[in-house]
Design a protein around this motif. Structure first.
Motif, mmCIF file in Angstrom:
data_model
loop_
_atom_site.group_PDB
_atom_site.id
_atom_site.type_symbol
_atom_site.label_atom_id
_atom_site.label_comp_id
_atom_site.label_asym_id
_atom_site.label_seq_id
_atom_site.Cartn_x
_atom_site.Cartn_y
_atom_site.Cartn_z
ATOM 1 N N THR A 192 0.833 -1.197 0.000
ATOM 2 C CA THR A 192 0.000 0.000 0.000
ATOM 3 C C THR A 192 0.870 1.252 0.000
ATOM 4 O O THR A 192 0.565 2.240 -0.679
ATOM 5 C CB THR A 192 -0.935 0.013 1.223
ATOM 6 N N ARG A 193 1.974 1.218 0.731
ATOM 7 C CA ARG A 193 2.910 2.363 0.714
ATOM 8 C C ARG A 193 3.465 2.588 -0.687
ATOM 9 O O ARG A 193 3.642 3.727 -1.125
ATOM 10 C CB ARG A 193 4.063 2.109 1.680
ATOM 11 N N MET A 194 3.756 1.492 -1.397
ATOM 12 C CA MET A 194 4.311 1.619 -2.740
ATOM 13 C C MET A 194 3.301 2.251 -3.691
ATOM 14 O O MET A 194 3.655 3.076 -4.546
ATOM 15 C CB MET A 194 4.764 0.245 -3.243
ATOM 16 N N VAL A 195 2.022 1.890 -3.551
ATOM 17 C CA VAL A 195 0.990 2.496 -4.399
ATOM 18 C C VAL A 195 0.843 3.980 -4.059
ATOM 19 O O VAL A 195 0.651 4.818 -4.941
ATOM 20 C CB VAL A 195 -0.350 1.759 -4.245
ATOM 21 N N TRP A 196 0.960 4.305 -2.778
ATOM 22 C CA TRP A 196 0.908 5.717 -2.371
ATOM 23 C C TRP A 196 2.007 6.504 -3.077
ATOM 24 O O TRP A 196 1.785 7.602 -3.586
ATOM 25 C CB TRP A 196 1.057 5.823 -0.854
ATOM 26 N N GLU A 197 3.203 5.938 -3.125
ATOM 27 C CA GLU A 197 4.318 6.620 -3.775
ATOM 28 C C GLU A 197 4.077 6.763 -5.277
ATOM 29 O O GLU A 197 4.459 7.768 -5.881
ATOM 30 C CB GLU A 197 5.613 5.854 -3.506
ATOM 31 N N GLU A 198 3.440 5.758 -5.893
ATOM 32 C CA GLU A 198 3.090 5.869 -7.320
ATOM 33 C C GLU A 198 2.134 7.035 -7.537
ATOM 34 O O GLU A 198 2.283 7.813 -8.487
ATOM 35 C CB GLU A 198 2.439 4.570 -7.806
ATOM 36 N N CYS A 199 1.136 7.143 -6.664
ATOM 37 C CA CYS A 199 0.176 8.246 -6.790
ATOM 38 C C CYS A 199 0.860 9.585 -6.558
ATOM 39 O O CYS A 199 0.565 10.577 -7.245
ATOM 40 C CB CYS A 199 -0.970 8.061 -5.797
ATOM 41 N N ALA A 200 1.779 9.624 -5.583
ATOM 42 C CA ALA A 200 2.497 10.866 -5.302
ATOM 43 C C ALA A 200 3.328 11.298 -6.503
ATOM 44 O O ALA A 200 3.448 12.496 -6.793
ATOM 45 C CB ALA A 200 3.384 10.685 -4.074
#
Length: 732
Positions: A130-138
């Protein structure tokens, strides 16, 4: 957001088509498996009046997980769209699978959405994926909010989870990840757990009690004010820090009281710009209740704080021959530009395409251009075809509700686009265009299959082509070396769903067989051989004798044939025949049945007969000579070696490198990357990484990614080569 009167749009909650892009919100729900995304979608649909009871539509099915496979597996395995209406706004809720094997569906949801709602379980916390997806969105500036679920759990601690979210998602600015509400707890139960029954709005300073099943507003008691004040001050400072009014912070610090209306407007703008990320809470409605806890607040945030499609830049667009084309964002009167974000098959309707429209307006029964490029390596042929649009509809569970049109910014289901595949571009027939594809993960788990019966064999090809048309994260390979049909998947669950869909949707039963890698053979040293093919059986006989020498060459040299015959011992017309025979035998192998590579074969001498020699005879003699040379030589078995790159969190680097070494890998180096991650480069035999996609996920708790590419073939260790040879002879 907290100051809005309790509202319920009733039947209007059943969204159909939008009339203007400003009245659309496209929201993707992101979170790990089991975080409660689907339950939240159903709770929002109930509060919006789109369902008759929690999670149910008129046909008795759920609004989100309606696929039979999802029911059997008890988890989401595909992207689903649930449109609802709230306060005159159509909200397209895109529910995505949380399991890592279905990240392709998540990426499609991110492509179709304008904002992301990260769903975090209060009992499980934030996982690495989930953190990795957050970084993709960022990285692309997508607006985000966080909603905490599973507050009914005895282990749930809302305040602690908001702190964890700030640490996980606010690494650059923890004050940009703050709660908008505090929980209101009911009486403690026998286990000492006090359930959350309502929320306290920090900006409005109102209580919103859901204990009765409907949202009731009241004033907080004096005992709550100190707790509210502390959290409220921090929230106000966080909002003002992101305000576009640069004087507001100075005025606030100078003692000026900023009115709630200004704060809410600044909050909404900061959320829409993707610089402030509010934390909310939500829970499903109790049996018979009309509203789930926090659902009204969440719908308010989506409609008022999340951006409209106007604020979403259009992905790169070109003509079909690659010339850049400027497209105005979300212009309903502009050229038609739409993208297929999901493809599925309906037993009654046929192929159904879920389409995000970026420009123009789509109508039923018009002829459009469908373009698909750039996925040839995954079994998708490039295509440019004109097709007639069938019915347009909005989905709701298993139902499809017809609509008369779909405008830029909206999502719609299109029936009967028989050639359209996931990722394809839909444009006007007289103005064909192509959208830049979104990033898709590489499928790295091989699944070798064969038809179970003759009847299945006849249907297998069509079933597989439909499967990969629906899911571009699968890759279909017809391996010419091993003669296997290989379906490359993202993981075991992905493979299980593929097999289930082949069986239940396309009526194809297959058997899973061991996956083979493409081995090779070569000579370890110089050797000679004599091929003698002499037969007499009445009429013309067969006569051909040739002598050859074989020596190894550097890797990548292939088969080199050299003619050194003198004196016409082998007539000129038969020398190509010898070479043809040598190459044919090399393709079959000389030791374990794998192709021979990287050798020089020199024809030194031979004999011919004026009557009985022929092309066929010398081909046979050439093959016999190569086999004899191999019988007197040491033959190396060569295995393919892959160059592997692993991007992994620093905490798991040691474990990853140790694991690669255990797979006979050679670590070439490491490289530090942003986000406390390390890129590990290694060369590993392909035979050792068949299940690496599964094993690495377990080793890194789902936080690592890897890529692989063919490097070369090199000699296999003798003990492993002997085992392979023994297995070959046993099967023979």
């Amino acid at each position: 957001m907290g100051d809005k009167a309790n509202a319920h749009p009733g039947a209007a909650g059943r969204a159909t088509a939008a009339d203007h892009p400003a009245s659309v919100r496209n929201v993707v729900l992101v979170g790990h498996s089991g975080s409660g995304k689907t339950t939240l979608v159903e709770a929002l649909a109930l509060t919006a009046g789109a369902v008759n009871r929690a999670g149910r539509v008129e046909d008795g099915g759920t609004v989100s997980d309606y696929d039979d496979i999802e029911h059997r597996q008890q988890r989401s395995v595909q992207l689903s769209l649930v449109p609802v209406a709230w306060d005159g706004i159509k909200i397209n809720l895109l529910d995505t699978p949380g399991y890592a094997d279905f990240v392709g569906e998540l990426r499609a949801g991110l492509r179709a959405a304008d904002a992301a709602l990260f769903v975090v379980s209060a009992s499980d916390g934030v996982d690495g994926s989930t953190r990795m997806v957050w970084e993709e969105c960022a990285a692309v500036g997508m607006p985000r909010a966080i909603v905490i679920t599973h507050l009914e759990s005895a282990r749930a601690d809302y305040e602690e989870m908001t702190r964890i979210c700030a640490e996980a998602f606010g690494a650059d600015d923890p004050d940009a990840v703050l709660p908008l509400y505090l929980p209101l707890h009911g009486p403690q139960g026998p286990d000492g757990h006090a359930p959350v029954t309502g929320l306290t709005g920090l900006l409005s300073q109102k209580l919103y009690d859901y204990a009765s099943g409907e949202r009731k507003e009241s004033e907080p008691g004096e005992e709550l004010l100190p707790r509210i004040e502390q959290a409220r001050n921090r929230l106000i400072e966080g909002i003002i820090a992101e305000s576009e009014d640069e004087t507001l912070m100075d005025r606030y610090l100078g003692g000026e009281q900023v009115d709630v209306k200004t704060l809410i407007e600044d909050l909404e703008r900061a959320v829409a710009r993707g610089v402030f990320f509010p934390v909310l809470a939500a829970a499903p409605a109790a049996e018979g209740a009309r509203q789930g806890l926090g659902t009204v607040e969440l719908l308010e945030l989506i409609t008022r704080g999340f951006p409209t499609p106007f604020e979403h830049p259009t992905p790169g667009v070109t003509t079909v021959d690659g010339k850049p084309r400027e497209i105005k964002p979300c212009d309903t009167e502009g050229p038609l530009v739409a993208e297929v974000v999901k493809t599925s098959s309906d037993p009654y309707v046929g192929r159904v395409s879920l389409v995000r429209i970026f420009s123009g307006t789509l109508r039923p029964d018009e002829t459009v251009h469908v373009s698909g490029h750039g996925l040839a390596d995954r079994g998708h042929e490039d295509h440019d075809v004109d097709e007639r649009v069938g019915t347009l509809s909005t989905p709701f569970g298993k139902q499809q509700r017809p609509v008369t049109h779909a405008i830029a910014g909206d999502l719609v289901c299109v029936a009967k686009l028989n050639r359209a595949e996931t990722g394809d571009t839909i444009s006007a027939k007289d103005d064909p265009l192509l959208m830049e594809p979104w990033q898709m993960p590489d499928p790295l788990l091989p699944l070798a299959i064969r038809a179970h019966s003759k009847a299945d064999e006849d249907k297998l090809s069509q079933g597989l082509s439909r499967l990969v048309a629906e899911d571009p994260t699968m890759r279909l390979e017809q391996n010419q070396d091993t003669h296997q049909v290989v379906l490359w998947c993202l993981g075991e669950a992905h493979a299980d769903v593929a097999l289930e869909r082949l069986r239940s949707r396309y009526g194809v039963q297959v058997d899973v067989i061991p996956h083979k890698v493409s081995l090779r053979e070569t000579f370890a040293g110089k050797s000679g051989g004599r091929g003698r093919h002499v037969k007499q059986s009445g009429g013309h006989g067969q006569y051909a004798i040739c002598e050859i020498e074989v020596e190894p060459l550097p890797g990548g040299s292939g088969i080199e044939f050299v003619d050194k015959v003198v004196g016409g011992a082998v007539p000129r017309q038969f020398i190509p025949s010898v070479e043809k025979g040598v190459r044919a035998q090399a393709a079959k192998g000389v030791a374990a049945g794998y192709p021979l590579i990287d050798v020089r074969v020199t024809l030194l001498d031979g004999k011919a007969h004026s009557v009985d020699s022929s092309d066929a005879a010398f081909q046979t003699a050439g093959a016999l000579a190569l086999r004899e040379a191999a019988a007197d030589a040491k033959i190396h078995l060569l295995e393919p070696v892959a160059e592997v790159t692993v991007l992994v969190g620093d905490a798991y680097v040691g474990a990853v490198m140790s694991d690669l070494s255990g797979r006979r890998g050679r670590v070439l180096g490491t490289e530090q990357t942003p986000g406390n991650r390390t890129l590990v480069r290694a060369e590993v035999p392909e035979i050792e990484i068949g299940r690496y996609a599964v094993d690495l996920r377990s080793l890194s708790h789902g936080t690592a990614r890897f890529g692989r590419s063919y490097a070369r073939h090199e000699p296999m260790p003798p003990q492993i080569a002997e085992r392979i040879r023994q297995g070959t002879s046993d099967s023979a």
